[in-house]
Write an enzyme that holds these catalytic residues in place. Sequence first.
Site, short mmCIF file in Angstrom:
data_model
loop_
_atom_site.label_atom_id
_atom_site.label_comp_id
_atom_site.label_asym_id
_atom_site.label_seq_id
_atom_site.Cartn_x
_atom_site.Cartn_y
_atom_site.Cartn_z
N CYS A 43 -8.27 -33.13 26.10
CA CYS A 43 -8.86 -31.82 25.82
C CYS A 43 -8.45 -31.35 24.42
O CYS A 43 -7.43 -31.75 23.88
CB CYS A 43 -8.37 -30.82 26.87
SG CYS A 43 -9.11 -29.18 26.73
N ASP A 45 -7.36 -28.55 23.78
CA ASP A 45 -6.30 -27.55 23.97
C ASP A 45 -5.08 -27.84 23.08
O ASP A 45 -4.54 -28.94 23.11
CB ASP A 45 -5.89 -27.56 25.46
CG ASP A 45 -5.06 -26.34 25.82
OD1 ASP A 45 -4.01 -26.12 25.16
OD2 ASP A 45 -5.45 -25.61 26.74
N ARG A 47 -2.17 -27.11 23.32
CA ARG A 47 -0.89 -27.37 24.00
C ARG A 47 -0.76 -28.81 24.48
O ARG A 47 0.30 -29.20 24.95
CB ARG A 47 -0.75 -26.41 25.19
CG ARG A 47 -0.77 -24.94 24.78
CD ARG A 47 -1.01 -24.05 25.97
NE ARG A 47 -2.33 -24.27 26.56
CZ ARG A 47 -2.78 -23.66 27.66
NH1 ARG A 47 -2.01 -22.79 28.27
NH2 ARG A 47 -3.98 -23.92 28.13
N HIS A 104 -5.42 -31.78 32.01
CA HIS A 104 -4.17 -31.00 31.95
C HIS A 104 -4.28 -29.71 32.75
O HIS A 104 -5.39 -29.23 33.04
CB HIS A 104 -3.81 -30.69 30.49
CG HIS A 104 -4.73 -29.70 29.83
ND1 HIS A 104 -4.39 -28.38 29.64
CD2 HIS A 104 -5.98 -29.84 29.35
CE1 HIS A 104 -5.40 -27.75 29.05
NE2 HIS A 104 -6.38 -28.62 28.86
N CYS A 107 -6.27 -25.59 32.09
CA CYS A 107 -7.34 -25.95 31.14
C CYS A 107 -8.32 -24.79 31.01
O CYS A 107 -8.98 -24.40 31.97
CB CYS A 107 -8.05 -27.21 31.61
SG CYS A 107 -9.32 -27.75 30.43
ZN LIG Z 1 -8.30 -28.12 28.48
#
Ligand SMILES: [Zn+2]
Length: 210
Positions: A43, A45, A47, A104, A107
């Site tokens: 992703c 993302d 993090r 993850h 999300c």
């Molecule tokens: Zn995500």
Amino acid sequence: MTLPKSLVEGYRRFLRDRHAPDRGRYRQLAELGQAPSAMIIACCDARVDVAAIFDAEAGDLFILRNVANLVPPYEPEGMYHGTSAAIEFAVLALQVPHIIVLGHSHCGGVAAYREKVRDKVPAQGFIARWLTLLDNLRVLEADIFTYGDEVAFELAAIRSSLVQLRSFPFVRKREEAGLLSLHGLHFDLASGSLIGLDEADGSFVGLSGA
Ligand SMILES: [Zn+2]
């Protein structure tokens, strides 16, 4: 050009602490090209730090990131398929032996779809269209029982991406020839735990590290 100060300082640290001591390896990568051990579909993302999670060096992993680590179906007559292009390059040009779909916890993409929180993005925009890939997911009762609604949906999305990967003829062909393995993993941000899909019975289990 005014880059954020944190990025400029970070780049200087990278040059000093990582690139300079490892210059021979970087030169070799430049001359010989890449031969990554796996493709990771993760992703966007911020993090989810893929290289950190696998303690990987430059050249180790071919990483594709998109919203919610999704794989679209094989659509050869389509338009601008960035994700499909990366998969094609990894499988046919680099001949990676593994493709790992890395989902993850927490999300935002999956949550946005589930809660139909579309107020921050245009209804006919790119994200809304992209997230229709999550339509008709099969969320397992057993996953809801073990992990809760949110994670169960994320796990279903990972399974779906694996199904879509196998809709690409060249992926299926190399997998059937025993030259490519597909994997589904889910990373928990808070605990750091990683669970992997056991395709024999369809459940996610803790990583053995084997
Ligand atoms: Zn995500």
